[in-house]
Design an enzyme around this catalytic site. Structure first.
Site, mmCIF file in Angstrom:
data_model
loop_
_atom_site.group_PDB
_atom_site.id
_atom_site.type_symbol
_atom_site.label_atom_id
_atom_site.label_comp_id
_atom_site.label_asym_id
_atom_site.label_seq_id
_atom_site.Cartn_x
_atom_site.Cartn_y
_atom_site.Cartn_z
ATOM 1 N N LYS A 11 0.877 -1.167 0.011
ATOM 2 C CA LYS A 11 0.022 -0.014 0.079
ATOM 3 C C LYS A 11 0.885 1.200 0.046
ATOM 4 O O LYS A 11 0.684 2.164 -0.914
ATOM 5 C CB LYS A 11 -0.958 0.056 1.366
ATOM 6 C CG LYS A 11 -2.129 -1.052 1.118
ATOM 7 C CD LYS A 11 -2.927 -0.836 2.329
ATOM 8 C CE LYS A 11 -2.319 -0.571 3.777
ATOM 9 N NZ LYS A 11 -1.889 -1.981 4.193
ATOM 10 N N ARG A 86 -9.825 1.727 8.680
ATOM 11 C CA ARG A 86 -9.491 0.256 9.107
ATOM 12 C C ARG A 86 -10.648 -0.259 9.869
ATOM 13 O O ARG A 86 -10.541 -1.453 10.272
ATOM 14 C CB ARG A 86 -8.261 0.105 9.821
ATOM 15 C CG ARG A 86 -7.088 0.578 8.829
ATOM 16 C CD ARG A 86 -5.798 -0.200 9.460
ATOM 17 N NE ARG A 86 -4.511 0.557 9.102
ATOM 18 C CZ ARG A 86 -3.511 0.216 8.924
ATOM 19 N NH1 ARG A 86 -3.158 -1.145 9.334
ATOM 20 N NH2 ARG A 86 -2.426 0.885 8.192
ATOM 21 N N ARG A 125 11.676 -6.743 4.808
ATOM 22 C CA ARG A 125 11.633 -5.314 5.088
ATOM 23 C C ARG A 125 12.188 -5.160 6.477
ATOM 24 O O ARG A 125 12.949 -4.348 6.922
ATOM 25 C CB ARG A 125 10.244 -4.559 4.838
ATOM 26 C CG ARG A 125 10.398 -3.310 5.645
ATOM 27 C CD ARG A 125 9.032 -2.708 5.495
ATOM 28 N NE ARG A 125 8.029 -3.095 6.133
ATOM 29 C CZ ARG A 125 6.571 -2.697 6.290
ATOM 30 N NH1 ARG A 125 6.026 -2.042 5.175
ATOM 31 N NH2 ARG A 125 5.776 -3.039 7.315
ATOM 32 N N ARG A 131 11.719 -2.181 11.254
ATOM 33 C CA ARG A 131 10.608 -1.541 11.932
ATOM 34 C C ARG A 131 10.377 -2.428 13.037
ATOM 35 O O ARG A 131 10.094 -3.625 13.029
ATOM 36 C CB ARG A 131 9.453 -1.440 11.001
ATOM 37 C CG ARG A 131 8.867 -0.112 10.654
ATOM 38 C CD ARG A 131 7.813 -0.291 9.595
ATOM 39 N NE ARG A 131 6.727 -0.661 9.925
ATOM 40 C CZ ARG A 131 5.578 -0.670 9.246
ATOM 41 N NH1 ARG A 131 5.155 -0.096 8.178
ATOM 42 N NH2 ARG A 131 4.425 -1.182 9.902
ATOM 43 N N ARG A 142 -0.745 -8.666 13.076
ATOM 44 C CA ARG A 142 -1.297 -7.790 12.175
ATOM 45 C C ARG A 142 -2.159 -8.393 11.015
ATOM 46 O O ARG A 142 -3.256 -7.526 10.790
ATOM 47 C CB ARG A 142 -0.208 -6.928 11.802
ATOM 48 C CG ARG A 142 0.239 -5.863 12.646
ATOM 49 C CD ARG A 142 1.596 -5.471 12.340
ATOM 50 N NE ARG A 142 2.100 -4.910 10.934
ATOM 51 C CZ ARG A 142 3.161 -4.931 10.518
ATOM 52 N NH1 ARG A 142 4.269 -5.691 10.983
ATOM 53 N NH2 ARG A 142 3.384 -4.540 9.143
HETATM 54 P P1 ADP Z 1 0.681 -2.264 8.148
HETATM 55 O O1 ADP Z 1 0.437 -1.989 6.387
HETATM 56 O O2 ADP Z 1 1.667 -3.005 8.150
HETATM 57 O O3 ADP Z 1 -0.434 -2.204 8.919
HETATM 58 P P2 ADP Z 1 0.980 0.748 8.802
HETATM 59 O O4 ADP Z 1 2.082 1.591 8.497
HETATM 60 O O5 ADP Z 1 -0.133 0.893 8.090
HETATM 61 O O6 ADP Z 1 1.276 -0.675 8.463
HETATM 62 O O7 ADP Z 1 0.371 0.641 10.222
HETATM 63 C C1 ADP Z 1 1.386 0.376 11.172
HETATM 64 C C2 ADP Z 1 0.579 0.483 12.620
HETATM 65 O O8 ADP Z 1 -0.069 1.926 12.765
HETATM 66 C C3 ADP Z 1 -0.741 -0.470 12.733
HETATM 67 O O9 ADP Z 1 -0.302 -1.796 12.986
HETATM 68 C C4 ADP Z 1 -1.808 0.239 13.643
HETATM 69 O O10 ADP Z 1 -0.935 0.224 14.984
HETATM 70 C C5 ADP Z 1 -1.195 1.868 13.542
HETATM 71 N N1 ADP Z 1 -2.301 2.259 12.674
HETATM 72 C C6 ADP Z 1 -2.235 2.802 11.331
HETATM 73 N N2 ADP Z 1 -3.446 3.026 10.785
HETATM 74 C C7 ADP Z 1 -4.181 2.852 11.668
HETATM 75 C C8 ADP Z 1 -5.663 3.026 11.579
HETATM 76 N N3 ADP Z 1 -6.240 3.538 10.638
HETATM 77 N N4 ADP Z 1 -6.458 2.855 12.784
HETATM 78 C C9 ADP Z 1 -5.885 2.406 13.778
HETATM 79 N N5 ADP Z 1 -4.258 1.963 13.948
HETATM 80 C C10 ADP Z 1 -3.572 2.391 12.766
#
Ligand code: ADP
Length: 190
Positions: A11, A86, A125, A131, A142
């Site tokens: 994404k 989400r 990654r 990370r 996740r």
């Molecule tokens: P991934 O694609 O691995 O989920 P992201 O960088 O999009 O990685 O998100 C990393 C973390 O940030 C998520 O696991 C969550 O803890 C938090 N996060 C990101 N977006 C949201 C959201 N819309 N609602 C709640 N938590 C979020």
């Protein structure tokens, strides 16, 4: 526009490319959280534990952050959301934010990927970027949270007639071309 898909589907990479084509900012809630963690802000402190465990940050915190971000000047002509909404509560919050500015979601792009492929990508990654949430148990968690809380949004947006699905397997450029082709069929890019 909203980008949906499991962790590791690509994404973030595709969001940057598609946003560039559309001439709008890409807004990644994950990136904003990580920047706040790195800077040690109050928001970062609130979010860090959830992120490290692979849990979602509470909706109230996330919704307020997004409302603030999309009210900024660079979002006036539109924006691409990567990683938001989400949860169903976030969908409702976004609907309200957009309605209050006379706007709406134009399109939801789902990037699909096979579970084993995304685990492999995320582990790679981890070794490249370090990370904190890219360890195997947290990655598996996740994916589980995605399946439970976020995958239902695919149906929700399908029912609204907004969903477009694109296969996220293959190399980066190939996936971008698939996405742009899908968007041009929906009149989002020429
Ligand atoms: P991934 O694609 O691995 O989920 P992201 O960088 O999009 O990685 O998100 C990393 C973390 O940030 C998520 O696991 C969550 O803890 C938090 N996060 C990101 N977006 C949201 C959201 N819309 N609602 C709640 N938590 C979020």
């Amino acid at each position: 526009m909203v980008l949906l898909g499991p962790p590791g589907a690509g994404k973030g990479t595709q969001a940057a490319r598609v946003a560039e084509h559309l001439g709008v900012p890409a807004i990644s809630t994950g990136d904003i959280f990580r920047a706040n963690v790195a800077e040690g802000t109050e928001l970062g402190t609130q979010a860090q534990g959830y992120i490290d465990r692979g849990e979602y940050v509470p909706d109230s915190v996330t919704n307020a952050m997004v409302a603030d971000r999309i009210s900024q000047e660079d979002c006036r002509e539109g924006f691409l959301l990567d990683g938001y909404p989400r949860t169903q509560a976030q969908v409702a919050a976004l609907d309200e934010m957009l309605a209050s500015s006379g706007s709406r979601v134009d399109l939801v792009l789902e990037i699909t990927a096979q579970e084993e492929a995304v685990v492999e990508r995320l582990l790679r990654r981890a070794s490249e970027q370090g990370r904190a949430d890219d360890t195997e148990p947290v990655i598996r968690h996740r994916l589980k949270v995605y399946a439970e809380a976020t995958a239902p949004l695919v149906d929700l947006y399908t029912r609204r007639g907004l969903l477009v699905s694109v296969d996220g397997m293959g190399d980066v450029e190939e996936v971008t071309q698939r996405i742009l082709a899908a968007l041009s069929r929906h009149d989002l890019v020429g």
